[in-house]
Design a protein around this motif. Sequence first.
Motif, mmCIF file in Angstrom:
data_model
loop_
_atom_site.group_PDB
_atom_site.id
_atom_site.type_symbol
_atom_site.label_atom_id
_atom_site.label_comp_id
_atom_site.label_asym_id
_atom_site.label_seq_id
_atom_site.Cartn_x
_atom_site.Cartn_y
_atom_site.Cartn_z
ATOM 1 N N VAL A 47 51.100 49.960 62.383
ATOM 2 C CA VAL A 47 52.335 50.168 63.142
ATOM 3 C C VAL A 47 52.780 48.853 63.751
ATOM 4 C CG1 VAL A 47 53.314 51.229 65.223
ATOM 5 C CG2 VAL A 47 52.001 52.624 63.619
ATOM 6 N N ASN A 48 51.849 48.128 64.362
ATOM 7 C CA ASN A 48 52.190 46.837 64.977
ATOM 8 C C ASN A 48 52.748 45.864 63.946
ATOM 9 O OD1 ASN A 48 51.442 47.641 67.559
ATOM 10 N ND2 ASN A 48 49.351 46.909 67.324
ATOM 11 N N GLN A 49 52.145 45.828 62.760
ATOM 12 C CA GLN A 49 52.635 44.940 61.704
ATOM 13 C C GLN A 49 54.032 45.357 61.256
ATOM 14 O OE1 GLN A 49 51.270 42.021 60.476
ATOM 15 N NE2 GLN A 49 53.309 41.900 59.606
ATOM 16 N N SER A 50 54.240 46.669 61.104
ATOM 17 C CA SER A 50 55.567 47.162 60.698
ATOM 18 C C SER A 50 56.616 46.842 61.755
ATOM 19 C CB SER A 50 55.522 48.676 60.475
ATOM 20 O OG SER A 50 54.735 48.993 59.354
ATOM 21 N N MET A 51 56.261 46.984 63.010
ATOM 22 C CA MET A 51 57.209 46.700 64.090
ATOM 23 C C MET A 51 57.516 45.203 64.160
ATOM 24 S SD MET A 51 58.100 49.602 65.104
ATOM 25 C CE MET A 51 59.105 49.136 66.494
ATOM 26 N N GLU A 52 56.518 44.380 63.884
ATOM 27 C CA GLU A 52 56.751 42.930 63.856
ATOM 28 C C GLU A 52 57.701 42.575 62.709
ATOM 29 O OE1 GLU A 52 54.089 38.975 63.130
ATOM 30 O OE2 GLU A 52 53.258 40.491 64.489
ATOM 31 N N ASP A 53 57.474 43.190 61.543
ATOM 32 C CA ASP A 53 58.370 42.973 60.401
ATOM 33 C C ASP A 53 59.789 43.411 60.743
ATOM 34 O OD1 ASP A 53 56.237 42.038 58.932
ATOM 35 O OD2 ASP A 53 55.987 43.884 57.755
ATOM 36 N N LEU A 54 59.903 44.571 61.370
ATOM 37 C CA LEU A 54 61.220 45.086 61.744
ATOM 38 C C LEU A 54 61.909 44.143 62.724
ATOM 39 C CD1 LEU A 54 63.415 47.247 61.698
ATOM 40 C CD2 LEU A 54 62.111 48.495 63.453
ATOM 41 N N THR A 55 61.186 43.658 63.701
ATOM 42 C CA THR A 55 61.759 42.730 64.678
ATOM 43 C C THR A 55 62.284 41.474 63.992
ATOM 44 O OG1 THR A 55 60.312 43.555 66.427
ATOM 45 C CG2 THR A 55 61.247 41.358 66.739
ATOM 46 N N ASN A 56 61.501 40.921 63.067
ATOM 47 C CA ASN A 56 61.934 39.721 62.338
ATOM 48 C C ASN A 56 63.186 40.000 61.514
ATOM 49 O OD1 ASN A 56 59.826 38.184 63.372
ATOM 50 N ND2 ASN A 56 58.488 38.632 61.640
ATOM 51 N N ARG A 57 63.227 41.150 60.899
ATOM 52 C CA ARG A 57 64.376 41.490 60.064
ATOM 53 C C ARG A 57 65.610 41.793 60.908
ATOM 54 N NH1 ARG A 57 61.345 44.659 55.082
ATOM 55 N NH2 ARG A 57 59.896 42.963 54.714
ATOM 56 N N LEU A 58 65.406 42.371 62.076
ATOM 57 C CA LEU A 58 66.540 42.598 62.978
ATOM 58 C C LEU A 58 67.067 41.273 63.521
ATOM 59 C CD1 LEU A 58 65.440 45.795 64.932
ATOM 60 C CD2 LEU A 58 67.241 45.615 63.209
ATOM 61 N N ASP A 59 66.173 40.317 63.747
ATOM 62 C CA ASP A 59 66.616 38.980 64.166
ATOM 63 C C ASP A 59 67.506 38.357 63.088
ATOM 64 O OD1 ASP A 59 65.245 39.153 66.567
ATOM 65 O OD2 ASP A 59 63.529 37.947 65.882
ATOM 66 N N SER A 60 67.128 38.538 61.826
ATOM 67 C CA SER A 60 67.940 38.020 60.723
ATOM 68 C C SER A 60 69.286 38.737 60.660
ATOM 69 C CB SER A 60 67.197 38.182 59.396
ATOM 70 O OG SER A 60 66.026 37.410 59.395
ATOM 71 N N PHE A 61 69.277 40.035 60.940
ATOM 72 C CA PHE A 61 70.527 40.801 60.984
ATOM 73 C C PHE A 61 71.426 40.262 62.098
ATOM 74 C CE2 PHE A 61 73.120 44.242 62.731
ATOM 75 C CZ PHE A 61 73.807 44.668 61.600
ATOM 76 N N ASN A 62 70.847 40.034 63.266
ATOM 77 C CA ASN A 62 71.615 39.501 64.392
ATOM 78 C C ASN A 62 72.197 38.127 64.072
ATOM 79 O OD1 ASN A 62 71.206 41.746 66.028
ATOM 80 N ND2 ASN A 62 69.347 40.906 66.937
ATOM 81 N N GLN A 63 71.454 37.328 63.334
ATOM 82 C CA GLN A 63 71.952 36.011 62.940
ATOM 83 C C GLN A 63 73.156 36.163 62.014
ATOM 84 O OE1 GLN A 63 70.949 33.011 64.154
ATOM 85 N NE2 GLN A 63 72.722 32.225 63.052
ATOM 86 N N ALA A 64 73.082 37.114 61.095
ATOM 87 C CA ALA A 64 74.210 37.363 60.188
ATOM 88 C C ALA A 64 75.427 37.856 60.972
ATOM 89 C CB ALA A 64 73.821 38.374 59.114
ATOM 90 N N VAL A 65 75.195 38.681 61.995
ATOM 91 C CA VAL A 65 76.299 39.151 62.843
ATOM 92 C C VAL A 65 76.923 37.966 63.567
ATOM 93 C CG1 VAL A 65 76.872 40.511 64.903
ATOM 94 C CG2 VAL A 65 75.416 41.505 63.122
#
Length: 168
Positions: A47-65
């Motif tokens: 779960v922790n690894q998945s949440m870390e992956d999600l956080t990184n991917r959301l950061d990339s989404f925010n950068q695209a925004v």
Amino acid sequence: MKRTNLTRLLVVALFGALLAMSLGGCMAQNNTANTQQTENRQYMSKVNQSMEDLTNRLDSFNQAVSNNDLVGMKTQADNAFKAIDDLNALEAPEALKDIQTAYVDGCTDLKDALSLYVDLYTEIESATEEEPFDYSTYDARLKEIQDKYDSGIDKLEEADKKANEMPN
């Protein structure tokens, strides 16, 4: 005298057998508890690894925004969806089923918020003079997205709280 010795020997043997069985039962219970704890730890690590992956991917989404990059938003949203799907696919041990449900519910809300945001931004970007975007709905739609996002975060925080309250 032979009978007394034989009786004593039988009593000692029976007592020894009972003691061995009760200790064996305790060891089996202890092994079961250790196995459950190990499974719980392994699940929470995933779960922790998945949440870390999600956080990184959301950061990339925010950068695209931030870059007003619609193609990047869609790509990064899809990447975030993969991380969410990975989390949803985890098999939780029985003791952690409620926690898994809370994580899944939170991620589902985040996924919905991302989808709604991409849809909104796509409509704005694809508006033309002949078919302009209806800005009278913008604030309400943005609030819906924010509410869905906040709901997802709240559910994830609740899942984390439940996980932290679990006995080791």
